[in-house]
Design a protein around this motif. Structure first.
Motif, PDB file in Angstrom:
ATOM      1  N   ILE A 194      27.087  43.730  50.275  1.00 15.87           N
ATOM      2  CA  ILE A 194      27.636  45.077  50.390  1.00 15.87           C
ATOM      3  C   ILE A 194      26.541  46.091  50.080  1.00 15.87           C
ATOM      4  CG2 ILE A 194      29.359  46.698  49.507  1.00 15.87           C
ATOM      5  CD1 ILE A 194      31.080  44.308  48.726  1.00 15.87           C
ATOM      6  N   ASP A 195      26.214  46.887  51.060  1.00 13.94           N
ATOM      7  CA  ASP A 195      25.252  47.982  50.892  1.00 13.94           C
ATOM      8  C   ASP A 195      23.936  47.506  50.258  1.00 13.94           C
ATOM      9  OD1 ASP A 195      27.177  49.690  51.932  1.00 13.94           O
ATOM     10  OD2 ASP A 195      27.973  50.185  49.946  1.00 13.94           O
ATOM     11  N   GLY A 196      23.434  46.381  50.763  1.00 10.35           N
ATOM     12  CA  GLY A 196      22.168  45.868  50.277  1.00 10.35           C
ATOM     13  C   GLY A 196      22.248  45.089  48.981  1.00 10.35           C
ATOM     14  N   ARG A 197      23.448  44.938  48.442  1.00  6.72           N
ATOM     15  CA  ARG A 197      23.630  44.168  47.210  1.00  6.72           C
ATOM     16  C   ARG A 197      24.398  42.885  47.520  1.00  6.72           C
ATOM     17  NH1 ARG A 197      27.166  47.649  43.710  1.00  6.72           N
ATOM     18  NH2 ARG A 197      28.069  48.102  45.758  1.00  6.72           N
ATOM     19  N   VAL A 198      24.201  41.863  46.696  1.00  6.49           N
ATOM     20  CA  VAL A 198      24.966  40.625  46.812  1.00  6.49           C
ATOM     21  C   VAL A 198      25.879  40.530  45.596  1.00  6.49           C
ATOM     22  CG1 VAL A 198      24.889  38.115  46.920  1.00  6.49           C
ATOM     23  CG2 VAL A 198      23.153  39.467  48.115  1.00  6.49           C
ATOM     24  N   LEU A 199      27.179  40.525  45.842  1.00 10.54           N
ATOM     25  CA  LEU A 199      28.178  40.396  44.785  1.00 10.54           C
ATOM     26  C   LEU A 199      28.776  38.997  44.847  1.00 10.54           C
ATOM     27  CD1 LEU A 199      30.007  43.847  45.131  1.00 10.54           C
ATOM     28  CD2 LEU A 199      27.950  43.291  43.821  1.00 10.54           C
ATOM     29  N   LEU A 200      29.175  38.489  43.709  1.00  7.74           N
ATOM     30  CA  LEU A 200      29.699  37.128  43.635  1.00  7.74           C
ATOM     31  C   LEU A 200      31.063  37.145  42.971  1.00  7.74           C
ATOM     32  CD1 LEU A 200      28.710  34.295  44.403  1.00  7.74           C
ATOM     33  CD2 LEU A 200      27.878  34.035  42.063  1.00  7.74           C
ATOM     34  N   ASP A 201      32.063  36.675  43.703  1.00  6.75           N
ATOM     35  CA  ASP A 201      33.414  36.542  43.169  1.00  6.75           C
ATOM     36  C   ASP A 201      33.581  35.107  42.659  1.00  6.75           C
ATOM     37  OD1 ASP A 201      36.072  36.829  42.529  1.00  6.75           O
ATOM     38  OD2 ASP A 201      36.792  36.648  44.589  1.00  6.75           O
ATOM     39  N   ILE A 202      33.853  34.965  41.367  1.00  4.59           N
ATOM     40  CA  ILE A 202      33.966  33.645  40.742  1.00  4.59           C
ATOM     41  C   ILE A 202      35.413  33.430  40.329  1.00  4.59           C
ATOM     42  CG2 ILE A 202      33.156  32.171  38.864  1.00  4.59           C
ATOM     43  CD1 ILE A 202      30.610  33.837  38.760  1.00  4.59           C
ATOM     44  N   GLN A 203      36.053  32.410  40.904  1.00  7.63           N
ATOM     45  CA  GLN A 203      37.474  32.147  40.644  1.00  7.63           C
ATOM     46  C   GLN A 203      37.709  30.669  40.373  1.00  7.63           C
ATOM     47  OE1 GLN A 203      40.086  33.538  43.746  1.00  7.63           O
ATOM     48  NE2 GLN A 203      38.881  35.371  44.132  1.00  7.63           N
ATOM     49  N   GLN A 204      38.459  30.374  39.318  1.00  9.09           N
ATOM     50  CA  GLN A 204      38.919  29.002  39.107  1.00  9.09           C
ATOM     51  C   GLN A 204      40.172  28.803  39.947  1.00  9.09           C
ATOM     52  OE1 GLN A 204      38.941  27.160  35.128  1.00  9.09           O
ATOM     53  NE2 GLN A 204      41.086  26.616  35.493  1.00  9.09           N
ATOM     54  N   VAL A 205      40.123  27.839  40.849  1.00 11.40           N
ATOM     55  CA  VAL A 205      41.248  27.627  41.765  1.00 11.40           C
ATOM     56  C   VAL A 205      42.067  26.392  41.406  1.00 11.40           C
ATOM     57  CG1 VAL A 205      40.209  28.905  43.663  1.00 11.40           C
ATOM     58  CG2 VAL A 205      39.714  26.468  43.418  1.00 11.40           C
ATOM     59  N   ILE A 206      41.472  25.413  40.723  1.00  8.27           N
ATOM     60  CA  ILE A 206      42.196  24.229  40.244  1.00  8.27           C
ATOM     61  C   ILE A 206      41.665  23.879  38.856  1.00  8.27           C
ATOM     62  CG2 ILE A 206      42.709  21.789  40.564  1.00  8.27           C
ATOM     63  CD1 ILE A 206      42.407  22.139  43.521  1.00  8.27           C
ATOM     64  N   PRO A 207      42.603  23.760  37.880  1.00  8.48           N
ATOM     65  CA  PRO A 207      43.982  24.213  37.937  1.00  8.48           C
ATOM     66  C   PRO A 207      44.029  25.736  37.879  1.00  8.48           C
ATOM     67  CG  PRO A 207      43.476  23.437  35.734  1.00  8.48           C
ATOM     68  CD  PRO A 207      42.261  23.165  36.575  1.00  8.48           C
ATOM     69  N   LEU A 208      45.112  26.331  38.382  1.00  4.72           N
ATOM     70  CA  LEU A 208      45.236  27.772  38.308  1.00  4.72           C
ATOM     71  C   LEU A 208      45.192  28.200  36.846  1.00  4.72           C
ATOM     72  CD1 LEU A 208      48.023  28.425  40.955  1.00  4.72           C
ATOM     73  CD2 LEU A 208      45.577  28.881  41.163  1.00  4.72           C
ATOM     74  N   PRO A 209      44.459  29.244  36.524  1.00  2.00           N
ATOM     75  CA  PRO A 209      44.324  29.646  35.116  1.00  2.00           C
ATOM     76  C   PRO A 209      45.664  29.864  34.418  1.00  2.00           C
ATOM     77  CG  PRO A 209      42.755  30.831  36.481  1.00  2.00           C
ATOM     78  CD  PRO A 209      43.659  30.086  37.426  1.00  2.00           C
ATOM     79  N   GLU A 210      46.664  30.362  35.145  1.00 10.73           N
ATOM     80  CA  GLU A 210      47.939  30.666  34.517  1.00 10.73           C
ATOM     81  C   GLU A 210      48.637  29.417  33.989  1.00 10.73           C
ATOM     82  OE1 GLU A 210      46.966  31.565  37.451  1.00 10.73           O
ATOM     83  OE2 GLU A 210      46.887  33.764  37.467  1.00 10.73           O
ATOM     84  N   ALA A 211      48.473  28.296  34.694  1.00 10.71           N
ATOM     85  CA  ALA A 211      49.149  27.066  34.282  1.00 10.71           C
ATOM     86  C   ALA A 211      48.183  26.016  33.771  1.00 10.71           C
ATOM     87  CB  ALA A 211      49.923  26.485  35.464  1.00 10.71           C
TER      88      ALA A 211
END
Length: 349
Positions: free
Chosen positions: A184-201
């Motif tokens: 995005i606009d010359g920058r690299v952003l990183l989205d980090i998500q735990q998908v297994i197990p879902l954090p809520e459970a």
């Protein structure tokens, strides 16, 4: 999966990028970045090795090897692909290979890692590990229950099905963490998500599995894992391990007006030490301890919980073992007017 930016005229859509297209590599970039800031994956991890492969007849290596605060080794495998490949099978093989590692092997592994990453540093591997681990023993137990973290741009169905089965039916702690890059606009952003197990459970599920495994391991290894409540005016603290139980009892006695010198007179020599002068920060206390007792392992003391009183500084030892309960009883009986006592917790884990 697009990312949306809120703009003056509505939402601006940013499509996910590809690591390969951005010139970001697994080992040179992702592995290095995560090694230096592992807390982005989980706050309870300490990296002890990179490209670890200390076993015979194998050229395969663990991308990152970490340890959590309760002595579980953690295999961290990285891929920049969109399906994760067969990284779960590879990680299982690694977990089996390191499951028998003991504390001394962990120390030597961490020493080698520090020599490579901090060649000019003065960190002592053994002291750092003793301070990191939540243990009351001079030689902490390293669990044979190895955790696994799979980190990839995405995960295929075969992989996620395998991970869900391992967690549910085998009782393992395997986590999938997705890294999604955006340019995005010359920058690299990183989205980090735990998908297994879902954090809520997932946290409850993992804690339940770990507690059950830990109870079974502790009941069979012959060690005393008793925990304690410190009681003040009938109000009990949370259940504490040995080191924190002794520390909290001393702290509560001090708060109730018992002089530190009087407490020290009732305790086994060398477990509650007086330092000359008043030292108020952790760094000051550590420097004073090393200067006054040059042969002492600084990391074996609660320097961050120093007690300053009447021109002196007092510190409590971290390692207690079988001396815990006799010490708690001695202190409780010696100062009844303070109304500070203790009791064993109903669970020893």
């Amino acid at each position: 999966m697009p990312l949306y930016e809120i703009g003056e005229h509505g939402l601006r859509r940013h499509e996910a990028a590809q690591f390969a297209a951005l010139g970001i590599y697994e080992r040179a970039d992702l592995q290095r970045l995560l090694r230096d800031d592992i807390a982005v994956l989980a706050p309870d991890l300490l990296v002890i090795a990179e490209e670890f492969g200390n076993w015979e007849n194998s050229r395969r290596r663990i991308d990152l090897l970490a340890i959590d605060k309760v002595g579980h080794l953690v295999v961290i495998e990285l891929k920049r692909t969109d399906d994760g490949g067969h990284m779960e099978l590879q990680a299982l093989r690694y977990a089996a290979m390191i499951a028998a590692m003991g504390f001394e092997e962990v120390v030597s592994t961490y020493e080698a890692h520090l020599a490579r990453t901090e060649p000019d540093g003065d960190t002592d591997a053994r002291s750092a590990l003793l301070a990191w681990l939540d243990s009351t023993e001079e030689t902490p137990v390293i669990s044979s229950d190895v955790r696994i973290m799979l980190v990839s741009a995405d995960f295929g169905r075969e992989l996620t099905t395998t991970v869900l089965w391992l967690n549910r039916f085998v009782g393992m702690d395997v986590r999938c963490i997705r890294l999604i890059p955006y340019a995005i606009d010359g920058r690299v952003l990183l989205d980090i998500q735990q998908v297994i197990p879902l954090p809520e459970a997932g946290d409850y599920q993992v804690r339940t599995i770990q507690k059950s495994a830990t109870q079974e391991r502790h009941s069979s290894d012959g060690r005393d894992w008793t925990r304690y409540h410190i009681i003040v005016d009938g109000q009990a603290s949370e259940d504490l391990n040995k080191r924190h139980a002794v520390r909290l009892m001393i702290q509560r006695l001090i708060e109730r007006g018992v002089p530190a010198a009087a407490i020290g007179a009732k305790m086994t020599p060398g477990r509650f030490r007086r330092l000359d002068g008043e030292h108020h920060t952790d760094d000051e206390v550590q420097a004073a301890l090393a200067g006054q007792y040059p042969d002492v392992n600084v990391q074996a003391w609660f320097t961050e919980h120093a007690i300053v009183q009447n021109g002196s500084t007092w510190i409590v030892r971290r390692i207690w073992g079988r001396a815990t309960e006799p010490t708690l009883k001695t202190l409780s009986d010696a100062f009844p007017e303070a109304k500070v006592s203790f009791q064993r917790a109903t669970s020893s884990v």
